[in-house]
Design a protein around this motif. Structure first.
Motif, mmCIF file in Angstrom:
data_model
loop_
_atom_site.group_PDB
_atom_site.id
_atom_site.type_symbol
_atom_site.label_atom_id
_atom_site.label_comp_id
_atom_site.label_asym_id
_atom_site.label_seq_id
_atom_site.Cartn_x
_atom_site.Cartn_y
_atom_site.Cartn_z
ATOM 1 N N ILE A 130 0.874 -1.176 0.000
ATOM 2 C CA ILE A 130 0.000 0.000 0.000
ATOM 3 C C ILE A 130 0.909 1.224 0.000
ATOM 4 O O ILE A 130 1.752 1.374 0.887
ATOM 5 C CB ILE A 130 -0.911 0.047 1.243
ATOM 6 C CG1 ILE A 130 -1.803 -1.194 1.307
ATOM 7 C CG2 ILE A 130 -1.755 1.314 1.229
ATOM 8 C CD1 ILE A 130 -2.890 -1.234 0.276
ATOM 9 N N ILE A 137 -9.044 4.588 -2.909
ATOM 10 C CA ILE A 137 -7.748 4.075 -3.368
ATOM 11 C C ILE A 137 -7.840 3.712 -4.852
ATOM 12 O O ILE A 137 -8.926 3.622 -5.415
ATOM 13 C CB ILE A 137 -7.316 2.817 -2.575
ATOM 14 C CG1 ILE A 137 -8.430 1.763 -2.606
ATOM 15 C CG2 ILE A 137 -6.936 3.181 -1.154
ATOM 16 C CD1 ILE A 137 -8.069 0.454 -1.922
ATOM 17 N N ALA A 172 -5.929 0.867 -7.682
ATOM 18 C CA ALA A 172 -5.131 -0.360 -7.697
ATOM 19 C C ALA A 172 -4.379 -0.518 -9.009
ATOM 20 O O ALA A 172 -4.876 -0.124 -10.075
ATOM 21 C CB ALA A 172 -6.034 -1.571 -7.460
ATOM 22 N N TRP A 230 -12.056 0.758 2.352
ATOM 23 C CA TRP A 230 -11.502 1.613 1.310
ATOM 24 C C TRP A 230 -12.096 1.203 -0.031
ATOM 25 O O TRP A 230 -12.115 0.024 -0.391
ATOM 26 C CB TRP A 230 -9.980 1.484 1.271
ATOM 27 C CG TRP A 230 -9.322 1.795 2.579
ATOM 28 C CD1 TRP A 230 -9.239 0.978 3.669
ATOM 29 C CD2 TRP A 230 -8.669 3.020 2.938
ATOM 30 N NE1 TRP A 230 -8.578 1.610 4.692
ATOM 31 C CE2 TRP A 230 -8.212 2.861 4.278
ATOM 32 C CE3 TRP A 230 -8.420 4.219 2.285
ATOM 33 C CZ2 TRP A 230 -7.526 3.862 4.957
ATOM 34 C CZ3 TRP A 230 -7.728 5.199 2.950
ATOM 35 C CH2 TRP A 230 -7.294 5.042 4.268
ATOM 36 N N GLU A 247 0.957 -2.639 -6.806
ATOM 37 C CA GLU A 247 0.718 -1.825 -5.612
ATOM 38 C C GLU A 247 -0.688 -1.238 -5.617
ATOM 39 O O GLU A 247 -1.367 -1.189 -6.654
ATOM 40 C CB GLU A 247 1.743 -0.679 -5.547
ATOM 41 C CG GLU A 247 3.176 -1.133 -5.361
ATOM 42 C CD GLU A 247 4.153 0.021 -5.229
ATOM 43 O OE1 GLU A 247 5.348 -0.243 -4.988
ATOM 44 O OE2 GLU A 247 3.730 1.203 -5.356
ATOM 45 N N ILE A 248 -1.089 -0.768 -4.441
ATOM 46 C CA ILE A 248 -2.342 -0.023 -4.265
ATOM 47 C C ILE A 248 -1.971 1.365 -3.751
ATOM 48 O O ILE A 248 -1.178 1.487 -2.822
ATOM 49 C CB ILE A 248 -3.277 -0.736 -3.262
ATOM 50 C CG1 ILE A 248 -3.711 -2.099 -3.812
ATOM 51 C CG2 ILE A 248 -4.498 0.121 -2.951
ATOM 52 C CD1 ILE A 248 -4.506 -2.936 -2.830
ATOM 53 N N TRP A 249 -2.534 2.398 -4.368
ATOM 54 C CA TRP A 249 -2.197 3.780 -4.016
ATOM 55 C C TRP A 249 -3.400 4.500 -3.403
ATOM 56 O O TRP A 249 -4.542 4.302 -3.827
ATOM 57 C CB TRP A 249 -1.728 4.555 -5.251
ATOM 58 C CG TRP A 249 -0.380 4.119 -5.761
ATOM 59 C CD1 TRP A 249 0.343 3.043 -5.355
ATOM 60 C CD2 TRP A 249 0.395 4.753 -6.785
ATOM 61 N NE1 TRP A 249 1.530 2.963 -6.038
ATOM 62 C CE2 TRP A 249 1.584 3.997 -6.923
ATOM 63 C CE3 TRP A 249 0.211 5.881 -7.575
ATOM 64 C CZ2 TRP A 249 2.577 4.337 -7.844
ATOM 65 C CZ3 TRP A 249 1.194 6.218 -8.494
ATOM 66 C CH2 TRP A 249 2.368 5.456 -8.622
ATOM 67 N N LEU A 261 -3.802 7.508 4.896
ATOM 68 C CA LEU A 261 -3.214 6.216 5.207
ATOM 69 C C LEU A 261 -2.331 6.291 6.454
ATOM 70 O O LEU A 261 -2.291 5.349 7.258
ATOM 71 C CB LEU A 261 -2.399 5.711 4.010
ATOM 72 C CG LEU A 261 -3.229 5.247 2.806
ATOM 73 C CD1 LEU A 261 -2.350 5.024 1.587
ATOM 74 C CD2 LEU A 261 -3.988 3.956 3.141
#
Length: 388
Positions: A118, A147, A149, A173, A189-191, A197
């Protein structure tokens, strides 16, 4: 006189079955050899291409990855105050203070858990990574529990698709966007918003500060300046160097494993080539005697049989390389040993791997054929003609 090359070709065609079986054995060995090298190259390419040579990443000193790093707000502010940092078209600094943490998600279809990165980002994060582009949905709104992805996450993990939701850090989320980062680690990744966060994970510090230099050649001076600042305990690296370090341990392990398997398999292939060439010599004793009687030297006979063995190795090598090339269509995932997170990457075939694979196949052909070739060259003319 030199025996014509066509002689060796015709002998291989005459013994189609043994040629096929021996070449197949060599092809399988080369396939394993090339596949392991492609796997290592794919891992290195994915991680190295994640970074940019113009970007500098700052982490806590002695931290092997962003997951293990911590940069407090005061130190991040000092880094951001550097006059060497580039600015965007809108005048804003191209510097991003980011948070990186790990969570566990279940894979689609198997429910098998795996660690996923994350990344908490700020507005400059996307400007620093032009290879990242939004392909579906929209960007997460700052200050919200939204978020986006990476394509690999959306495809392989439950809750990673657009409109779905993930629960971590005691909050739900919503995935509002899917981004494509190409063949880079960001695709796994996940942003989301860094501030949100940090609050959710109760992290008072950033994991890293990434910025772009006005002039890439200023890196040594910038590094020296930050290293000499007594207020800082930070490690300063080019982004490409950082991600190359990430791939080093895993790539080394793959190469050692690949070489071990290849050595074991290649012994069998070499023995197979040797048996084939010994059989060729035994079946053509009269033929060898005739060639010697016609005036061909021992060295010419040896060279002819050695050429035949090398051709056998080349055929096997080309076939194995051809089969290995299809591995580029395969995408696999493994654990990044530096971050302990899931990383998806593809096999990568390079010109260097092609050269190494063909050289290795020729080496097997040479080792397998040199002893039978020497034996053929030492046959006595009279004895050879008598046996025919």
């Amino acid at each position: 006189m030199i025996v014509p090359l066509s002689y060796s070709f015709r002998n291989l065609l005459t013994r189609r079955l043994t040629t096929f079986l021996t070449a197949t054995g060599m092809a399988l060995v080369v396939f394993v050899f090339a596949s392991i090298l492609m796997l290592s190259a794919g891992l290195e390419k994915t991680l190295v291409e994640t970074g940019s040579d113009d970007n500098v990443i700052v982490t806590r000193k002695a931290a092997n990855s962003e997951v293990q790093s911590g940069v407090d707000r005061s130190q991040a502010a000092i880094v951001e105050s550097l006059p060497d940092i580039a600015t965007g078209s809108d005048g804003s600094l191209l510097a991003a203070k980011e948070l990186v943490v790990l969570i566990s998600l279940s894979k689609r279809g198997s429910d098998k858990p795996a660690n996923v990165v994350i990344r908490g980002i700020d507005p400059a994060s996307l400007k620093l990574r032009p290879q990242v582009r939004l392909v579906e949905g929209r960007m997460p709104r700052p200050g919200s529990a939204e978020i986006m992805a990476g394509g690999s996450i959306a495809q392989r993990f439950k809750g990673g698709g657009i409109g779905e939701s993930l629960r971590f850090a005691m909050r739900d989320w919503t995935v509002v966007g899917i981004f494509d980062a190409g063949a880079t680690g960001f695709n796994s990744e996940i942003w989301g918003d860094a501030i949100q966060l940090m609050q959710a994970f109760r992290r008072p510090v950033y994991s890293s500060v990434t910025f772009r230099l006005r002039d890439s050649g200023d890196f040594p001076a910038v590094k020296a300046k930050l290293d000499a600042d007594p207020r800082l305990t930070l490690d300063v690296r080019r982004e490409t160097r950082y991600y190359r370090d990430q791939s080093e341990a895993m790539a080394k392990f793959l190469r050692i494993l690949g070489m071990s398997l290849t050595v074991i398999f290649s012994l069998g292939a070499i023995i197979g080539a040797m048996i084939t060439m010994y059989a060729a010599v035994a079946n053509r004793v009269g033929e060898i005697g005739t060639l010697r009687a016609l005036g061909f030297q021992r060295s010419s006979i040896m060279l002819a049989f050695l050429t035949e063995s090398l051709l056998l190795g080349l055929i096997g090598g080309a076939a194995g390389l051809f089969m290995a090339s299809f591995m580029q269509l395969v995408t696999i995932s493994t654990m990044n040993w530096q971050t302990f997170s899931e990383l998806a990457f593809s096999f990568t075939l390079t010109s260097e791997i092609m050269y190494q694979s063909l050289s290795f196949s020729l080496f097997m052909g040479f080792v397998g054929g040199v002893i039978p070739a020497v034996r053929a060259s030492r046959l006595n003319i009279v004895d050879a003609l008598r046996e025919s």
